[in-house]
Design an enzyme around this catalytic site. Structure first.
Site, PDB file in Angstrom:
ATOM      1  N   GLU A 451       0.844  -1.212   0.000  1.00  0.00           N
ATOM      2  CA  GLU A 451       0.000   0.000   0.000  1.00  0.00           C
ATOM      3  C   GLU A 451       0.874   1.256   0.000  1.00  0.00           C
ATOM      4  O   GLU A 451       0.571   2.249   0.643  1.00  0.00           O
ATOM      5  CB  GLU A 451      -0.932  -0.051   1.215  1.00  0.00           C
ATOM      6  CG  GLU A 451      -2.248   0.664   1.007  1.00  0.00           C
ATOM      7  CD  GLU A 451      -2.903   0.212  -0.263  1.00  0.00           C
ATOM      8  OE1 GLU A 451      -3.040   1.062  -1.154  1.00  0.00           O
ATOM      9  OE2 GLU A 451      -3.255  -0.972  -0.395  1.00  0.00           O
TER      10      GLU A 451
HETATM   11  C1  LIG Z   1       2.246  -9.730   0.317  1.00  0.00           C
HETATM   12  C2  LIG Z   1       2.025  -8.588  -0.630  1.00  0.00           C
HETATM   13  C3  LIG Z   1       0.738  -8.182  -0.924  1.00  0.00           C
HETATM   14  C4  LIG Z   1       0.517  -7.158  -1.842  1.00  0.00           C
HETATM   15  N1  LIG Z   1      -0.768  -6.826  -2.211  1.00  0.00           N
HETATM   16  C5  LIG Z   1      -0.950  -5.989  -3.262  1.00  0.00           C
HETATM   17  C6  LIG Z   1      -2.248  -5.795  -3.830  1.00  0.00           C
HETATM   18  O1  LIG Z   1      -3.245  -6.338  -3.353  1.00  0.00           O
HETATM   19  N2  LIG Z   1      -2.357  -5.005  -4.931  1.00  0.00           N
HETATM   20  C7  LIG Z   1      -1.292  -4.381  -5.497  1.00  0.00           C
HETATM   21  O2  LIG Z   1      -1.467  -3.689  -6.477  1.00  0.00           O
HETATM   22  N3  LIG Z   1      -0.054  -4.529  -4.981  1.00  0.00           N
HETATM   23  C8  LIG Z   1       0.144  -5.316  -3.878  1.00  0.00           C
HETATM   24  N4  LIG Z   1       1.396  -5.496  -3.370  1.00  0.00           N
HETATM   25  C9  LIG Z   1       2.508  -4.768  -3.954  1.00  0.00           C
HETATM   26  C10 LIG Z   1       3.049  -3.653  -3.053  1.00  0.00           C
HETATM   27  O3  LIG Z   1       2.090  -2.642  -2.905  1.00  0.00           O
HETATM   28  C11 LIG Z   1       4.361  -3.167  -3.676  1.00  0.00           C
HETATM   29  O4  LIG Z   1       5.305  -4.207  -3.509  1.00  0.00           O
HETATM   30  C12 LIG Z   1       4.837  -1.878  -3.044  1.00  0.00           C
HETATM   31  O5  LIG Z   1       3.987  -0.818  -3.417  1.00  0.00           O
HETATM   32  C13 LIG Z   1       6.263  -1.495  -3.434  1.00  0.00           C
HETATM   33  O6  LIG Z   1       6.486  -1.664  -4.823  1.00  0.00           O
HETATM   34  P1  LIG Z   1       7.750  -2.495  -5.325  1.00  0.00           P
HETATM   35  O7  LIG Z   1       7.735  -3.787  -4.603  1.00  0.00           O
HETATM   36  O8  LIG Z   1       7.751  -2.521  -6.783  1.00  0.00           O
HETATM   37  O9  LIG Z   1       8.991  -1.683  -4.783  1.00  0.00           O
HETATM   38  P2  LIG Z   1       9.788  -0.526  -5.565  1.00  0.00           P
HETATM   39  O10 LIG Z   1       8.824   0.447  -6.146  1.00  0.00           O
HETATM   40  O11 LIG Z   1      10.784  -1.149  -6.452  1.00  0.00           O
HETATM   41  O12 LIG Z   1      10.521   0.185  -4.336  1.00  0.00           O
HETATM   42  C14 LIG Z   1      11.654  -0.397  -3.692  1.00  0.00           C
HETATM   43  C15 LIG Z   1      12.110   0.520  -2.581  1.00  0.00           C
HETATM   44  O13 LIG Z   1      12.502   1.784  -3.112  1.00  0.00           O
HETATM   45  C16 LIG Z   1      11.789   2.844  -2.517  1.00  0.00           C
HETATM   46  N5  LIG Z   1      11.393   3.816  -3.539  1.00  0.00           N
HETATM   47  C17 LIG Z   1      10.861   3.583  -4.739  1.00  0.00           C
HETATM   48  N6  LIG Z   1      10.591   4.734  -5.374  1.00  0.00           N
HETATM   49  C18 LIG Z   1      10.955   5.719  -4.554  1.00  0.00           C
HETATM   50  C19 LIG Z   1      10.919   7.141  -4.613  1.00  0.00           C
HETATM   51  N7  LIG Z   1      10.452   7.783  -5.693  1.00  0.00           N
HETATM   52  N8  LIG Z   1      11.375   7.835  -3.559  1.00  0.00           N
HETATM   53  C20 LIG Z   1      11.839   7.213  -2.472  1.00  0.00           C
HETATM   54  N9  LIG Z   1      11.910   5.890  -2.349  1.00  0.00           N
HETATM   55  C21 LIG Z   1      11.471   5.150  -3.371  1.00  0.00           C
HETATM   56  C22 LIG Z   1      10.566   2.213  -1.874  1.00  0.00           C
HETATM   57  O14 LIG Z   1      10.136   2.921  -0.731  1.00  0.00           O
HETATM   58  C23 LIG Z   1      11.056   0.829  -1.514  1.00  0.00           C
HETATM   59  O15 LIG Z   1      11.637   0.862  -0.245  1.00  0.00           O
HETATM   60  C24 LIG Z   1       1.629  -6.493  -2.420  1.00  0.00           C
HETATM   61  C25 LIG Z   1       2.925  -6.882  -2.084  1.00  0.00           C
HETATM   62  C26 LIG Z   1       3.134  -7.926  -1.223  1.00  0.00           C
HETATM   63  C27 LIG Z   1       4.549  -8.360  -0.931  1.00  0.00           C
END
Ligand SMILES: Cc1cc2nc3c(=O)[nH]c(=O)nc-3n(C[C@H](O)[C@H](O)[C@H](O)COP(=O)(O)OP(=O)(O)OC[C@H]3O[C@@H](n4cnc5c(N)ncnc54)[C@H](O)[C@@H]3O)c2cc1C
Length: 599
Positions: A451
């Site tokens: 989220e």
């Molecule tokens: C168990 C589980 C359930 C989930 N359920 C859902 C769901 O129901 N629906 C859905 O759509 N998604 C869902 N997700 C996905 C989740 O919301 C994303 O994993 C999350 O938003 C982060 O995206 P990412 O993993 O691609 O990380 P990335 O976007 O690659 O980010 C990696 C890190 O870099 C940091 N970062 C990235 N961009 C920036 C920035 N511009 N400035 C500062 N820091 C930054 C982030 O804070 C993070 O720490 C789920 C994930 C899991 C593991």
């Protein structure tokens, strides 16, 4: 076996004594609210969560979800528990009556959400996301969707999901590849892959309504690398006619479920959209219209904001249940002697609870959980006021908006910290699965990530929420706290709250001066700033609750211990958390130069 007792007395204190919910009868959804009704709802939810959901938490974690032949199966007992949840109407508690809900204020649905999550986070997420999907459809759906789909979501007969994430795109939605192409009949065909979709498939409901974001290609068939063509869609697992009748399977297939660190009984799915029939939500955008102007996207952001508050409640919930177990263990396990001499000389050793360090860990959890609960409930009240005709409606909306990232990130950070501390109270036994406390650490870890990861929440607070409308939201918050301090300058905890507020105001000023010239300064300060704001607002809540508790104690009530405990927790927050404020200010003001040298 882990235990759980829903915090009904604490909710009664916050809702009746601190916020006086039943006196807010002019607000929409509050007109029929009485103290008895609130108490009945809290007691009913507590019983259900303690007796039905909690006994399935550890077994669900052990068994996990299964994926065989393209079909997802939830752990033993989940289907029966889900049916009982729906029969009791818990899923529709906060939904409008015209769609079959009970039309109760958000404070109550969030309270039930907390209890269900403490009892069984994996389970609570299935109906939690369904509620979010129903609200989004009410805000953006066509009349036939509101007539036929929304009541099924609210009754729980069908479930809902939220599909944003893709393999190459989580935080950065510009990178989204899923596309939807308009058809002559006005529907769309969607192609792409969404990953990590909570409740993306399950065996609890007959149908699933996926709320999906995808890009609409330009006239030349290309999709742009920006957000301008992102739109919001409704994609059912089984097709639905405008008469509400369910038809054939849609082109949405489950590619698999993730093996995860925690919430193992929650099916986290890969969903493949293969020419899936999709309905675009909200009015059609005019050519060149930006996403912020699209009612559909506004609906999606509304859904995400509510979900963020819900995830913040998950932080409280995990902290609560972990702390309860840590405390119970500290009253059972014997090791060492009290520093001032044995408390029970006839026993081989004293109970863990005599040790200051064990007390410190457990009091840290308690002060967080109860202070955070008060702040969350105050925010839900502001959300209700924002939807009313009260003169302060606009300010209440700004405050709720400002608090949303703080609640999401600070409460999940602290909830995870609380789960870790509770586990620490168990010593090595905390690391052993049978004792159950390590599950809270594993389950609670996801709350910091999904989220919108917590770092992104901090960027949202600093980059968007602070400056919106000329800084109206922080100005309103500081005015409220200062106003309270002005009227209560003799309150026991007025001074520490003032110290915290001074640091927060100075940090805000520093950001206003440095952020625009050097955005890295804002980025490097964001997480500390969010924590600072969380500590100060929870501190203000504690000062208010302490004042109330002192007034109650003066009347010598039969439950005096409850109020005495409140004063201890309030004092802890002032002595142990408020001192972080000047330290956080110093870190914020250090700027970004050193950090930017790294990498
Ligand atoms: C168990 C589980 C359930 C989930 N359920 C859902 C769901 O129901 N629906 C859905 O759509 N998604 C869902 N997700 C996905 C989740 O919301 C994303 O994993 C999350 O938003 C982060 O995206 P990412 O993993 O691609 O990380 P990335 O976007 O690659 O980010 C990696 C890190 O870099 C940091 N970062 C990235 N961009 C920036 C920035 N511009 N400035 C500062 N820091 C930054 C982030 O804070 C993070 O720490 C789920 C994930 C899991 C593991």
């Amino acid at each position: 076996m882990p235990i759980y007792r829903a915090p009904v007395d604490d909710y009664r204190f916050v809702l009746h004594e601190l916020l006086e919910l039943e006196k807010q009868s002019d607000l929409p959804q509050f007109s029929d609210l009485s103290q008895e009704l609130i108490d009945d709802i809290l007691a009913g939810a507590a019983k259900f969560c303690e007796e039905v959901l909690q006994p399935l938490n550890q077994s669900g974690d052990e068994e996990g979800c299964h994926f065989e032949n393209g079909v997802v199966r939830t752990p033993t007992g989940f289907k029966e528990a889900y049916e009982a949840y729906c029969r009791a109407g818990w899923g529709g508690l906060g939904a409008p009556a015209e769609f079959g809900g009970s039309n109760m204020p958000m404070a109550l649905s969030m309270a039930v959400n907390e209890m269900a999550t403490s009892a069984n986070q994996s389970f609570a997420m299935y109906p939690g996301l369904t509620g979010a999907a129903a609200s989004a459809l009410i805000a953006t759906g066509a009349p036939w969707m509101k007539e036929h789909l929304v009541p099924k979501l609210i009754s729980g007969e069908w479930a809902g999901t939220m599909c944003l994430t893709e393999p190459g795109c989580g935080t950065d939605l510009r990178l989204m590849k899923t596309r939807a192409v308009e058809q002559p009949d006005g529907t769309y065909r969607m192609n792409g892959t969404k990953i990590f979709i909570s409740g993306g498939d399950q065996d609890l409901t007959d149908n699933i309504i996926h709320m999906v974001i995808a890009k609409i290609p330009d006239a030349d068939g290309h999709i742009r690398d920006d957000l301008s063509t992102v739109n919001f869609f409704m994609v059912p697992k089984f097709l639905v006619g405008e008469d509400g009748k369910m038809g054939a399977r849609n082109g949405v297939a489950t590619g698999g479920i993730e093996k995860k660190m925690g919430i193992k009984a929650q099916a986290t799915c890969v969903l493949n959209f293969d020419d899936a029939v999709a309905w675009r939500l909200g009015p059609k955008p005019t050519p060149g219209e930006k996403r912020s102007a699209s009612a559909g996207m506004a609906g999606m952001f509304g859904m995400m904001n509510t979900a963020r508050l819900g995830v913040g409640m998950q932080g409280i919930a995990i902290g609560e249940v972990a702390a309860q177990n840590g405390l119970a263990y500290a009253h059972e396990r014997r090791a060492g002697e009290a520093l001032g001499g044995s408390a029970e000389p006839d026993k081989p050793a004293d109970l863990l609870i005599v040790h200051p360090d064990v007390k410190r860990m457990l009091l840290h959890c308690r002060a967080f959980v109860e202070g955070a609960r008060a702040m969350a409930m105050w925010t839900t009240l502001n959300m209700s006021i924002a939807h009313s005709s009260r003169p302060e409606a606009a300010t209440a909306g700004l405050l709720a908006d400002l608090m949303t990232p703080v609640i999401k990130a600070f409460f999940t950070d602290m909830g995870f910290e609380a789960a870790n501390l509770a586990m620490q109270c168990y010593g090595g036994h905390g690391y052993i699965r049978d004792n159950g406390v390590e599950q809270f650490v594993r389950d609670g870890r996801i709350n910091l990530l999904y989220e919108g990861a917590n770092g992104v929440q901090a960027m949202d607070l600093v980059g968007r929420k602070l400056g919106r409308k000329g800084g109206a939201a922080p100005i309103a918050l500081f005015g409220l706290i200062s106003g309270w301090l002005g009227e209560n300058d003799d309150a026991t905890f007025a001074k520490p709250v003032k110290r915290g507020l001074d640091a927060l105001q100075q940090a805000t000023m520093w950001l206003a001066q440095h952020g625009p010239a050097n955005p890295n300064d804002a980025g490097a300060a964001a997480a500390d700033y969010l924590r600072l704001m969380g500590i100060v607002v929870v501190g203000w809540m504690w000062a208010r609750m302490a004042k109330l508790a002192q007034a109650k104690l003066a009347a010598n009530p039969p439950n005096a211990q409850f109020y005495k405990d409140k004063l201890v927790s309030a004092k802890y927050w002032m002595e142990r958390m408020i001192p972080e404020c000047p330290m956080l200010l110093e870190r914020i003001s250090a700027g970004s130069a050193t950090i930017m040298e790294f990498g």
